[in-house]
Design a protein around this motif. Structure first.
Motif, mmCIF file in Angstrom:
data_model
loop_
_atom_site.group_PDB
_atom_site.id
_atom_site.type_symbol
_atom_site.label_atom_id
_atom_site.label_comp_id
_atom_site.label_asym_id
_atom_site.label_seq_id
_atom_site.Cartn_x
_atom_site.Cartn_y
_atom_site.Cartn_z
ATOM 1 N N PRO A 139 27.377 23.832 52.613
ATOM 2 C CA PRO A 139 28.737 24.339 52.397
ATOM 3 C C PRO A 139 29.734 23.193 52.337
ATOM 4 O O PRO A 139 29.370 22.030 52.530
ATOM 5 C CB PRO A 139 28.967 25.201 53.635
ATOM 6 N N ARG A 140 30.995 23.524 52.122
ATOM 7 C CA ARG A 140 32.072 22.537 52.074
ATOM 8 C C ARG A 140 32.902 22.519 53.356
ATOM 9 O O ARG A 140 33.733 21.631 53.546
ATOM 10 C CB ARG A 140 32.998 22.831 50.891
ATOM 11 N N ILE A 141 32.683 23.522 54.210
ATOM 12 C CA ILE A 141 33.417 23.654 55.464
ATOM 13 C C ILE A 141 32.423 24.051 56.543
ATOM 14 O O ILE A 141 31.528 24.880 56.296
ATOM 15 C CB ILE A 141 34.524 24.718 55.360
ATOM 16 N N GLY A 142 32.548 23.505 57.738
ATOM 17 C CA GLY A 142 31.666 23.899 58.817
ATOM 18 C C GLY A 142 31.880 23.061 60.061
ATOM 19 O O GLY A 142 32.696 22.128 60.077
ATOM 20 N N PRO A 143 31.124 23.357 61.115
ATOM 21 C CA PRO A 143 31.284 22.644 62.385
ATOM 22 C C PRO A 143 30.444 21.372 62.426
ATOM 23 O O PRO A 143 29.563 21.160 61.586
ATOM 24 C CB PRO A 143 30.763 23.671 63.400
ATOM 25 N N PRO A 144 30.682 20.516 63.403
ATOM 26 C CA PRO A 144 29.794 19.378 63.614
ATOM 27 C C PRO A 144 28.349 19.845 63.788
ATOM 28 O O PRO A 144 28.098 20.936 64.312
ATOM 29 C CB PRO A 144 30.328 18.751 64.908
ATOM 30 N N THR A 145 27.410 19.050 63.343
ATOM 31 C CA THR A 145 25.952 19.244 63.389
ATOM 32 C C THR A 145 25.436 20.202 62.327
ATOM 33 O O THR A 145 24.222 20.360 62.194
ATOM 34 C CB THR A 145 25.429 19.698 64.770
ATOM 35 N N ILE A 146 26.305 20.833 61.532
ATOM 36 C CA ILE A 146 25.814 21.729 60.496
ATOM 37 C C ILE A 146 25.115 20.915 59.407
ATOM 38 O O ILE A 146 25.473 19.781 59.115
ATOM 39 C CB ILE A 146 26.964 22.557 59.885
ATOM 40 N N ALA A 147 24.072 21.504 58.812
ATOM 41 C CA ALA A 147 23.371 20.858 57.709
ATOM 42 C C ALA A 147 24.138 21.100 56.413
ATOM 43 O O ALA A 147 24.546 22.223 56.122
ATOM 44 C CB ALA A 147 21.953 21.390 57.590
ATOM 45 N N VAL A 148 24.338 20.044 55.647
ATOM 46 C CA VAL A 148 25.036 20.123 54.364
ATOM 47 C C VAL A 148 24.090 19.618 53.272
ATOM 48 O O VAL A 148 23.556 18.505 53.381
ATOM 49 C CB VAL A 148 26.324 19.279 54.373
ATOM 50 N N ASN A 149 23.879 20.441 52.247
ATOM 51 C CA ASN A 149 23.095 19.984 51.108
ATOM 52 C C ASN A 149 24.014 19.239 50.150
ATOM 53 O O ASN A 149 25.009 19.779 49.663
ATOM 54 C CB ASN A 149 22.433 21.159 50.389
ATOM 55 N N VAL A 150 23.686 17.980 49.913
ATOM 56 C CA VAL A 150 24.478 17.117 49.031
ATOM 57 C C VAL A 150 23.694 16.947 47.737
ATOM 58 O O VAL A 150 22.623 16.334 47.728
ATOM 59 C CB VAL A 150 24.751 15.761 49.690
ATOM 60 N N ALA A 151 24.202 17.524 46.650
ATOM 61 C CA ALA A 151 23.515 17.483 45.363
ATOM 62 C C ALA A 151 24.338 16.675 44.378
ATOM 63 O O ALA A 151 25.550 16.878 44.244
ATOM 64 C CB ALA A 151 23.287 18.892 44.828
ATOM 65 N N GLY A 152 23.680 15.750 43.674
ATOM 66 C CA GLY A 152 24.375 14.911 42.718
ATOM 67 C C GLY A 152 23.764 14.992 41.330
ATOM 68 O O GLY A 152 22.592 15.331 41.166
ATOM 69 N N SER A 153 24.570 14.670 40.338
ATOM 70 C CA SER A 153 24.108 14.616 38.957
ATOM 71 C C SER A 153 24.780 13.441 38.270
ATOM 72 O O SER A 153 25.769 12.900 38.764
ATOM 73 C CB SER A 153 24.433 15.925 38.226
ATOM 74 N N GLY A 154 24.232 13.062 37.124
ATOM 75 C CA GLY A 154 24.850 11.981 36.354
ATOM 76 C C GLY A 154 24.475 10.590 36.828
ATOM 77 O O GLY A 154 25.111 9.616 36.408
ATOM 78 N N PHE A 155 23.455 10.474 37.671
ATOM 79 C CA PHE A 155 23.011 9.158 38.118
ATOM 80 C C PHE A 155 21.916 8.633 37.185
ATOM 81 O O PHE A 155 21.353 9.368 36.353
ATOM 82 C CB PHE A 155 22.504 9.231 39.560
ATOM 83 N N GLY A 156 21.596 7.364 37.321
ATOM 84 C CA GLY A 156 20.554 6.779 36.502
ATOM 85 C C GLY A 156 19.199 7.377 36.813
ATOM 86 O O GLY A 156 18.912 7.768 37.954
ATOM 87 N N ALA A 157 18.353 7.457 35.797
ATOM 88 C CA ALA A 157 17.007 7.987 35.998
ATOM 89 C C ALA A 157 16.271 7.176 37.058
ATOM 90 O O ALA A 157 16.204 5.944 36.986
ATOM 91 C CB ALA A 157 16.245 7.963 34.682
ATOM 92 N N ASN A 158 15.750 7.900 38.068
ATOM 93 C CA ASN A 158 14.945 7.303 39.146
ATOM 94 C C ASN A 158 15.724 6.281 39.989
ATOM 95 O O ASN A 158 15.125 5.482 40.714
ATOM 96 C CB ASN A 158 13.685 6.645 38.580
ATOM 97 N N ALA A 159 17.063 6.336 39.917
ATOM 98 C CA ALA A 159 17.877 5.364 40.646
ATOM 99 C C ALA A 159 17.922 5.694 42.136
ATOM 100 O O ALA A 159 17.863 6.853 42.555
ATOM 101 C CB ALA A 159 19.292 5.349 40.085
ATOM 102 N N ALA A 160 18.035 4.659 42.969
ATOM 103 C CA ALA A 160 18.252 4.832 44.403
ATOM 104 C C ALA A 160 19.718 5.173 44.650
ATOM 105 O O ALA A 160 20.617 4.505 44.141
ATOM 106 C CB ALA A 160 17.879 3.560 45.145
ATOM 107 N N VAL A 161 19.938 6.230 45.417
ATOM 108 C CA VAL A 161 21.294 6.706 45.685
ATOM 109 C C VAL A 161 21.490 6.825 47.194
ATOM 110 O O VAL A 161 20.676 7.453 47.886
ATOM 111 C CB VAL A 161 21.553 8.064 45.001
ATOM 112 N N ASP A 162 22.557 6.222 47.700
ATOM 113 C CA ASP A 162 22.882 6.292 49.125
ATOM 114 C C ASP A 162 23.926 7.384 49.355
ATOM 115 O O ASP A 162 24.867 7.529 48.580
ATOM 116 C CB ASP A 162 23.434 4.950 49.605
ATOM 117 N N ILE A 163 23.733 8.146 50.451
ATOM 118 C CA ILE A 163 24.659 9.233 50.791
ATOM 119 C C ILE A 163 25.332 8.883 52.117
ATOM 120 O O ILE A 163 24.662 8.527 53.096
ATOM 121 C CB ILE A 163 23.929 10.590 50.888
#
Length: 503
Positions: free
Chosen positions: A31-55
């Motif tokens: 989600p975009r809103i929540g309490p501390p310790t909640i799990a957030v799925n971070v999904a990205g697009s438009g990055f290089g093929a097979n590129a390493a991405v830091d979150i």
């Protein structure tokens, strides 16, 4: 340049522009809103093929993942436990070229139902991290708002940056939780006293009971009436509604426990069920069962989806039950005006070891459970903590009868008596802070996002915070938080990479 050449050149530039737009990294948070310790799925697009991405969460490096062949990448992170109630920034940054994208995440520690975050009503906000034992002594008035000549005997609830409370003047109020500004569309004229019922918020709606024999529901953002409500019941609705399993549960003074689909208002098959005796308490829902106490000295239990009676219940006491059951794991605790605090197994109704505890004075409020202890007040102003596994932890006498329901947040207990509002240490019961409520107040406090809310019988809803300042105003970046520059994001080389997501 010929016309043909100009057309070709324009087409080439357009193609490059479209390609760049398509390739630009983007982030989606769920989600975009929540309490501390909640799990957030971070999904990205438009990055290089097979590129390493830091979150990153703010500047904390929480995940390293690899994009697939299409440039899509995903990782689940947990919001840090110490994340404060304000905006934060989640960033995805491609390691080999420094391109990336950012999206805001808002930390909130909602207390959207009576005496808790959910229908277990256990009086614990496990995510509060702004008010502490060290700073709670500096609480001062942040704002106050009139809520009628006499507030209800319910409490306030906090959800989505708003605080809701009812009044015996027949109005349902909503205020900005931080500033106290009235929310457009509120107060709603319920046209019947909201005497004991605390609002419950969920699914974009706010529910409350009235003395007009109705369960009311409104759009929580606008105050607009919603289709399917109000529901007419067979008695005064002085019970507090509870939301669970897609339903809204509420008692009525005709000795019934009612259940309706929270979206459509259609009665749940098998309900209402008989719970003889006036119901003031809020039904509690845990493990697929719903529990409710009545003034005929009984705690009832039913299957929450079918209304079938649960074996071992009702649990009979020797006096009226105003308390809601506070559920924790397989155990529930509730008080009775017979002076006993009961601990029962939720599946069978049998007593847990060391319970009931004989106190010698009536218990009206609902107990709070946290850190292996159960906390409760009683008439005579005595406030007590017992270990769930047996034995007195501590006891303290306060000023005035303790009728309200206490709440625990971040190792501090918030409780009220007929004379004062208190903050106590969970460890020792030491008084960390108190204030005169200026009236014979019998209501219950609630804490969320670093603010203590209390509806007083002097006709005002009070909000208290450290030094009377908005919590976010004391934090870097204020309500929006500090958006980090990509150059400030440094990878933790010890992090192991998440697996490649499927193409």
């Amino acid at each position: 340049m010929t016309l043909v050449h100009r057309i070709v050149a324009a087409a080439f530039i357009l193609a490059l522009t479209i390609a760049a737009a398509v390739a630009a990294p983007a982030v989606t948070l769920t989600p975009r809103i929540g309490p501390p310790t909640i799990a957030v799925n971070v999904a990205g697009s438009g990055f290089g093929a097979n590129a390493a991405v830091d979150i990153y969460f703010n500047t904390a490096h929480l995940c390293l993942a690899f994009a697939n062949g299409a440039g899509a990448v995903s990782c689940s992170i947990k919001v840090p436990r110490d994340a404060q109630p304000q905006g934060h920034w989640i960033s995805m940054l491609q390691r080999n070229n420094g391109t990336g994208a950012q999206e805001p995440f808002t930390v909130r520690t909602d207390m959207a139902q009576f005496h808790g975050r959910d229908a277990r009503h256990n009086g614990n906000n496990p995510f509060e991290n702004t008010l502490t034992r060290d700073n709670v002594g500096d609480l001062d008035t942040l704002w106050s708002q009139p809520i009628g000549p006499l507030s209800s005997l319910g409490s306030a609830v906090v959800a989505s940056g708003r605080v809701y409370v009812g009044g015996v003047n027949g109005k349902l109020y909503a205020f900005n939780a931080t500033t106290g500004a009235t929310i457009a569309g509120f107060p709603v004229n319920v046209a019947a006293a909201i005497r004991f019922s605390t609002p419950a918020v969920g699914g974009g709606r706010v529910f409350v009971g009235g003395d007009d024999l109705k369960l009311h529901a409104y759009n929580a953002a606008t105050g607009a009436a919603v289709t399917g409500f109000p529901r007419i019941l067979g008695g005064l609705v002085q019970s507090t509604p509870s939301l669970a399993l897609g339903n809204v549960y509420v008692g009525s003074n005709d000795g019934k426990l009612n259940a309706f689909n929270a979206t459509t208002g259609v009665p749940v098959s098998g309900f209402p069920v008989n719970a003889p005796g006036t119901v003031y308490a809020s039904p509690s829902v845990s493990g697929g069962k719903v529990y409710v106490g009545t003034l005929n000295n009984s705690m009832y239990a039913f299957d929450a989806l079918t209304g079938a009676a649960v074996g071992g219940f009702p649990k009979i006491t020797s006096a009226a039950i105003y308390s809601s059951l506070a559920a924790s794991g397989a155990t529930g605790f509730f008080g009775s005006t017979d002076g006993n605090l009961y601990g029962v197994r939720l599946t069978s109704g049998t007593n847990t070891p060391f319970f009931p505890i004989v106190t010698g004075s009536a218990i009206y409020g609902s107990p709070a459970i946290a850190g292996g202890k159960v906390y409760f007040g009683r008439t005579g102003g005595v406030f007590t903590a017992y270990f769930i596994n047996g034995g007195l932890a501590w006891s303290r006498t306060l000023e005035g009868d303790a009728f309200g329901s206490p709440m625990v947040a971040n190792n501090v207990i918030y409780t009220s008596t007929a004379n004062r509002l208190y903050a106590l240490s969970t460890a020792t019961g030491a008084i960390l802070w108190s204030t005169d409520t200026t009236s014979n107040s019998l209501n219950s406090p609630v804490v969320a996002d670093g603010i203590l809310y209390y509806p007083s019988d002097d006709g005002f809803l009070y909000a208290f915070s450290v030094n009377g300042l908005s919590p976010a105003s004391r934090l870097a970046g204020g309500a929006l938080g500090v958006r980090p520059a990509f150059s400030d994001l440094k990878p933790d080389r010890s992090l192991k990479a998440q697996r490649l997501i499927a193409d």
